[in-house]
Design a protein around this motif. Structure first.
Motif, PDB file in Angstrom:
ATOM      1  N   THR A 182      -9.231  -1.089   8.060  1.00  0.00           N
ATOM      2  CA  THR A 182      -9.393   0.247   7.476  1.00  0.00           C
ATOM      3  C   THR A 182     -10.215   1.146   8.385  1.00  0.00           C
ATOM      4  N   ALA A 207      -1.485  -1.316  -0.520  1.00  0.00           N
ATOM      5  CA  ALA A 207      -1.299  -0.118  -1.342  1.00  0.00           C
ATOM      6  C   ALA A 207      -2.085   1.066  -0.775  1.00  0.00           C
ATOM      7  N   SER A 208      -3.303   0.811  -0.306  1.00  0.00           N
ATOM      8  CA  SER A 208      -4.114   1.905   0.237  1.00  0.00           C
ATOM      9  C   SER A 208      -3.490   2.468   1.509  1.00  0.00           C
ATOM     10  N   GLN A 209      -2.881   1.600   2.311  1.00  0.00           N
ATOM     11  CA  GLN A 209      -2.223   2.081   3.521  1.00  0.00           C
ATOM     12  C   GLN A 209      -0.908   2.788   3.204  1.00  0.00           C
ATOM     13  N   ALA A 210      -0.225   2.316   2.164  1.00  0.00           N
ATOM     14  CA  ALA A 210       1.018   2.978   1.754  1.00  0.00           C
ATOM     15  C   ALA A 210       0.745   4.423   1.328  1.00  0.00           C
ATOM     16  N   GLU A 211      -0.423   4.665   0.733  1.00  0.00           N
ATOM     17  CA  GLU A 211      -0.786   6.029   0.348  1.00  0.00           C
ATOM     18  C   GLU A 211      -0.949   6.934   1.568  1.00  0.00           C
ATOM     19  N   ARG A 212      -1.277   6.336   2.703  1.00  0.00           N
ATOM     20  CA  ARG A 212      -1.413   7.103   3.947  1.00  0.00           C
ATOM     21  C   ARG A 212      -0.111   7.175   4.727  1.00  0.00           C
ATOM     22  N   GLY A 213       0.955   6.538   4.187  1.00  0.00           N
ATOM     23  CA  GLY A 213       2.249   6.561   4.855  1.00  0.00           C
ATOM     24  C   GLY A 213       2.487   5.407   5.795  1.00  0.00           C
TER      25      GLY A 213
END
Length: 246
Positions: A182, A207-213
């Motif tokens: 991160t 999931a947190s990375q998916a929010e960033r694309g």
């Protein structure tokens, strides 16, 4: 790879231009200027790494023997060692300057590797091994070799295609690799795909990375592989030696 003489010239021009443009800032030191310049020593150190020479003293002797025409005045090995260590920040400044010239790959890779400083059997208590920002050497598990080590970890983020280092950090030996990822990912725009090993597997992290694309790609677990089609299992377990004639 360029011929060695051309490689020396090319790297020297990169270093000298970066110093002239103040991309590499070397503090002034008291006393007369050394006969072998900082740019020359940086060049020798960089070329040694590019050629994969393990011994600093051995490579300095090689330069003295084979490339004296390029470096007519070389310091003794002890002085060269001391000055190269003093110039350590210049290596990072050059990396940053060169990174700014290259477009960032859509695919990135993050991994950590063990940096042992002492054999675990010789550790009897707190010692003087300190890293940056007060980081202390500690015990950690080296999953790649299946053993414990005493030291730190080197965390690196690279472009997947060029393997160019975009961000790095020295972290504790026992660390949550997802937290390290991160921090490293915040150094540049989020990649489209991120290739990691199993140590980075986690739904919250993905999931947190998916929010960033960013799509996080990790090898499947044994349980996941068991439910895959057999052809996929063979591809995942493929080794180059499987197709070598015996």
């Amino acid at each position: 790879m360029l011929p060695t003489e051309d490689l020396f010239v090319y790297v020297y021009v990169l270093v000298d231009d970066a110093i002239a443009a103040d991309s590499i800032h070397i503090p002034t030191r008291p006393g007369p200027a050394p006969a072998c310049s900082d740019a020359e020593l940086l060049t020798i150190a960089l070329v040694r790494h590019l050629l994969g020479r393990r011994s600093e003293a051995g490579f300095l002797a090689e330069v003295t023997r084979d490339w004296a025409g390029l470096f007519p005045v070389l310091p003794h090995q002890s002085e060269a060692n001391r000055r190269i260590r003093w110039l350590w920040a210049a290596f990072e400044q050059l990396r940053v300057a060169l990174a700014g010239r290259l477009p960032v790959d859509d695919c990135a890779q993050i991994d950590t590797s063990a940096l042992p400083v002492k054999h675990p059997s010789r550790v009897r208590g707190p010692d003087g091994w300190l890293g940056p920002n007060g980081l202390h050497a500690r015990f950690g598990r080296d999953a790649a070799h299946g053993e414990w080590f005493y030291g730190f970890r080197l965390a690196i983020k690279t472009d997947l295609g060029s393997r160019f280092v975009r961000a790095w950090s020295i972290v504790p030996a026992a660390v949550n690799e997802r937290d390290v990822a991160t921090d490293l990912l915040n150094a540049n725009p989020p990649p489209r795909d991120l290739l990691c090993d199993k140590g980075f597997n986690g739904k919250a992290f993905a999931a947190s990375q998916a929010e960033r694309g960013t799509a996080v790609l990790v090898p499947p677990t044994k349980k996941q592989r068991a439910s895959m089609p057999r052809i996929l299992q063979k591809i995942i377990a493929w080794r180059p030696t499987d197709f070598v004639d015996t």
